[in-house]
Design an enzyme around this catalytic site. Sequence first.
Site, mmCIF file in Angstrom:
data_model
loop_
_atom_site.group_PDB
_atom_site.id
_atom_site.type_symbol
_atom_site.label_atom_id
_atom_site.label_comp_id
_atom_site.label_asym_id
_atom_site.label_seq_id
_atom_site.Cartn_x
_atom_site.Cartn_y
_atom_site.Cartn_z
ATOM 1 N N GLY A 1 0.925 -1.469 0.020
ATOM 2 C CA GLY A 1 0.069 -0.040 0.154
ATOM 3 C C GLY A 1 0.801 1.320 -0.012
ATOM 4 O O GLY A 1 2.152 1.270 0.340
ATOM 5 N N SER A 2 0.067 2.444 -0.357
ATOM 6 C CA SER A 2 1.079 3.718 -0.290
ATOM 7 C C SER A 2 0.102 4.829 0.131
ATOM 8 O O SER A 2 -1.263 4.838 0.067
ATOM 9 C CB SER A 2 1.559 4.048 -1.514
ATOM 10 O OG SER A 2 0.236 3.997 -2.570
ATOM 11 N N GLY A 3 0.729 5.752 0.717
ATOM 12 C CA GLY A 3 -0.210 6.994 1.107
ATOM 13 C C GLY A 3 0.766 8.205 0.848
ATOM 14 O O GLY A 3 1.722 8.316 0.034
ATOM 15 N N SER A 4 0.348 9.488 1.559
ATOM 16 C CA SER A 4 0.789 10.608 0.895
ATOM 17 C C SER A 4 2.468 10.418 1.485
ATOM 18 O O SER A 4 3.181 11.274 0.733
ATOM 19 C CB SER A 4 0.129 11.751 1.979
ATOM 20 O OG SER A 4 -1.358 11.715 1.487
ATOM 21 N N PHE A 5 2.795 9.965 2.554
ATOM 22 C CA PHE A 5 4.100 10.135 3.142
ATOM 23 C C PHE A 5 4.862 8.888 3.293
ATOM 24 O O PHE A 5 6.247 8.849 3.619
ATOM 25 C CB PHE A 5 4.042 10.646 4.458
ATOM 26 C CG PHE A 5 3.724 12.169 4.685
ATOM 27 C CD1 PHE A 5 4.404 13.026 4.361
ATOM 28 C CD2 PHE A 5 2.334 12.490 4.989
ATOM 29 C CE1 PHE A 5 3.667 14.597 4.238
ATOM 30 C CE2 PHE A 5 1.755 13.571 5.099
ATOM 31 C CZ PHE A 5 2.557 14.575 4.743
ATOM 32 N N VAL B 1 4.564 1.018 1.570
ATOM 33 C CA VAL B 1 4.771 -0.257 2.364
ATOM 34 C C VAL B 1 4.962 -1.370 1.595
ATOM 35 O O VAL B 1 4.199 -1.454 0.534
ATOM 36 C CB VAL B 1 3.426 -0.352 3.371
ATOM 37 C CG1 VAL B 1 3.827 -1.924 4.286
ATOM 38 C CG2 VAL B 1 3.199 0.757 4.231
ATOM 39 N N LYS C 1 8.090 0.047 5.842
ATOM 40 C CA LYS C 1 7.471 1.127 5.381
ATOM 41 C C LYS C 1 8.676 2.188 5.007
ATOM 42 O O LYS C 1 9.326 2.397 5.987
ATOM 43 C CB LYS C 1 6.803 1.780 6.563
ATOM 44 C CG LYS C 1 5.970 3.033 6.385
ATOM 45 C CD LYS C 1 5.299 3.591 7.551
ATOM 46 C CE LYS C 1 3.907 2.945 7.844
ATOM 47 N NZ LYS C 1 2.859 3.113 6.662
ATOM 48 N N ASP D 1 -4.076 9.924 13.156
ATOM 49 C CA ASP D 1 -4.423 9.638 11.880
ATOM 50 C C ASP D 1 -5.096 8.103 11.970
ATOM 51 O O ASP D 1 -4.916 7.198 11.311
ATOM 52 C CB ASP D 1 -3.329 9.356 10.931
ATOM 53 C CG ASP D 1 -4.078 9.335 9.374
ATOM 54 O OD1 ASP D 1 -5.115 9.901 9.168
ATOM 55 O OD2 ASP D 1 -3.283 9.203 8.472
#
Length: 548
Positions: free
Chosen positions: A266-270, A273, A288, A394
Amino acid sequence: MHINSFEGGIPPSLGNCQNLLVLTLYNNNLTGNIPQKLMELSTLSIGLDLSDNYLTGSLPSKVGDLVHLTLLNVSNNKLSGEIPSTLSSCTSLEGLFLDDNKFEGTIPQSLKDLKGLEELDISSNNLSEQIPEVIGKLGALKYLNLWYNDFEGELPKAGIFSNVKGASVLGNHRLCGGIPQLHLPTCPKNKHHSSRGLLSPKVVIPISCALAFIIALSCFFGARSMLKKSRGGLVTSRSYKDWKLGVSYSQLVESTNGFSVDNLIGSGSFSSVYKGVIPSDGTVVAVKVLNLQQQGASKSFNDECKALRSVRHRNLVKIITACSSIDNHGTDFKSLVFEFMPNGNLDSWLHPRDEEQSPSKRLNFMQRLNIAIDVASALDYLHNHCETSIVHCDLKPSNVLLDEDMVARVGDFGLARFLMEASNDPSLNQTMSSQLKGSVGYIPLEYGMGGQVSILGDVYSYEILLLEMFTRKTPINDLFIEGLSIYKFAAMALHDHVMDVVDPSLLLNLEADGGVNDDRYESTVLPRRNNHGVVKAKKVKECLLAVM
């Protein structure tokens, strides 16, 4: 008897088990002192592992009676006092792990007698004074971790200290000297000392020969250690233990197949993983990688990681280690390594992307309730039972991970502090500060108006999480427009229309168990079948009402 929920003290009567070869009690909730009688089990040879508990007091001096013991692990407890010099009698020891305790004093000179010792971890204690040179003379020693103590003076250079990958001294700010690769400050010169004698060929040549012999001997014992690990048994877990000592950028590249897309979880803004596999023993981990290009403060990053590694709760994802290094492009590289959660995150179960998998990834009522309780337990620990309260900032379904038993583990706690420490760009910090207060839909209104983060903000996020779990609607659902929110959506249904807003798949599960005790459903959707089903459904409805 490891990885249970045993409480209380270790029974001294275990010392009566005169044929024990191995005793593992790690990862429980054991308290009190280590019984002296346990040290009388002279038959113990394979291992004694009491790590990851809450044991106090000292390590009994009678530990020296365990002369046949190969592995001793008491890490991650609250043991104090000095490291007993009697350990020198345990001449069969190959692994000694005393890390993450409160040991004081010095490293005993007597450890020089542990000729077969291959792994020594005394990190994260309160040890002080100079590191004995005799440690460098342990020819079999392959891994040495002295992280985060208060050692001072010149670091030896011989033996294990000549191997930058084998020895770690991070967090000992009063050390000097050592090999250049460790980047320690130069030791003050002694004005009355002449180096001419030391630099003469008569001295240099014998020392060089001895050093070459020690390195060759270390390689031999290292190869023998790897062979033992490949044969299985208790020793196979040491490769995982090695990663706890620290991991390099190149090791992470190898474990994730070069951070390949196929390994991307998965991936996010910062961050992104990746699924990683420790090559030596096949243990699966989650890596991560923080997406920050700025030059960061590596020490601060590692200090934060050290602090969060001490945070332990069954409903928190365990941080194994961190890596603060330079990647192949010369850019700062920072990552965290976690336990791998085989059942993914809660978001993928509530909102499966592949509709064909939807029936198989449907959570029933009790599973959702248990997950809700798990998350509440994790927040209670972070807010009220840590040495310093930790605000998650969060909390949302994608940050709730599920292990093989569907036990919920909250992840990314403290990530905001990591990211803020990782950057020294004030303008970026200001931008990140606003973004790291949470995700849209889950953050309280005061955050959006510049309010300070607090544990109350986490409680609000938990409320939204609860509603999403039982309605299976995200807080940014297209339904919520013109002032309507998931909160108002649920509030409007109280108290008589709760069953109208719950996830329909919950009703399907109830149908299989005998229906719902609600007049509107009895004649249309779920006809009454028997009294047992009606009573059960009534309790479920009462519980849903309480949740809302």
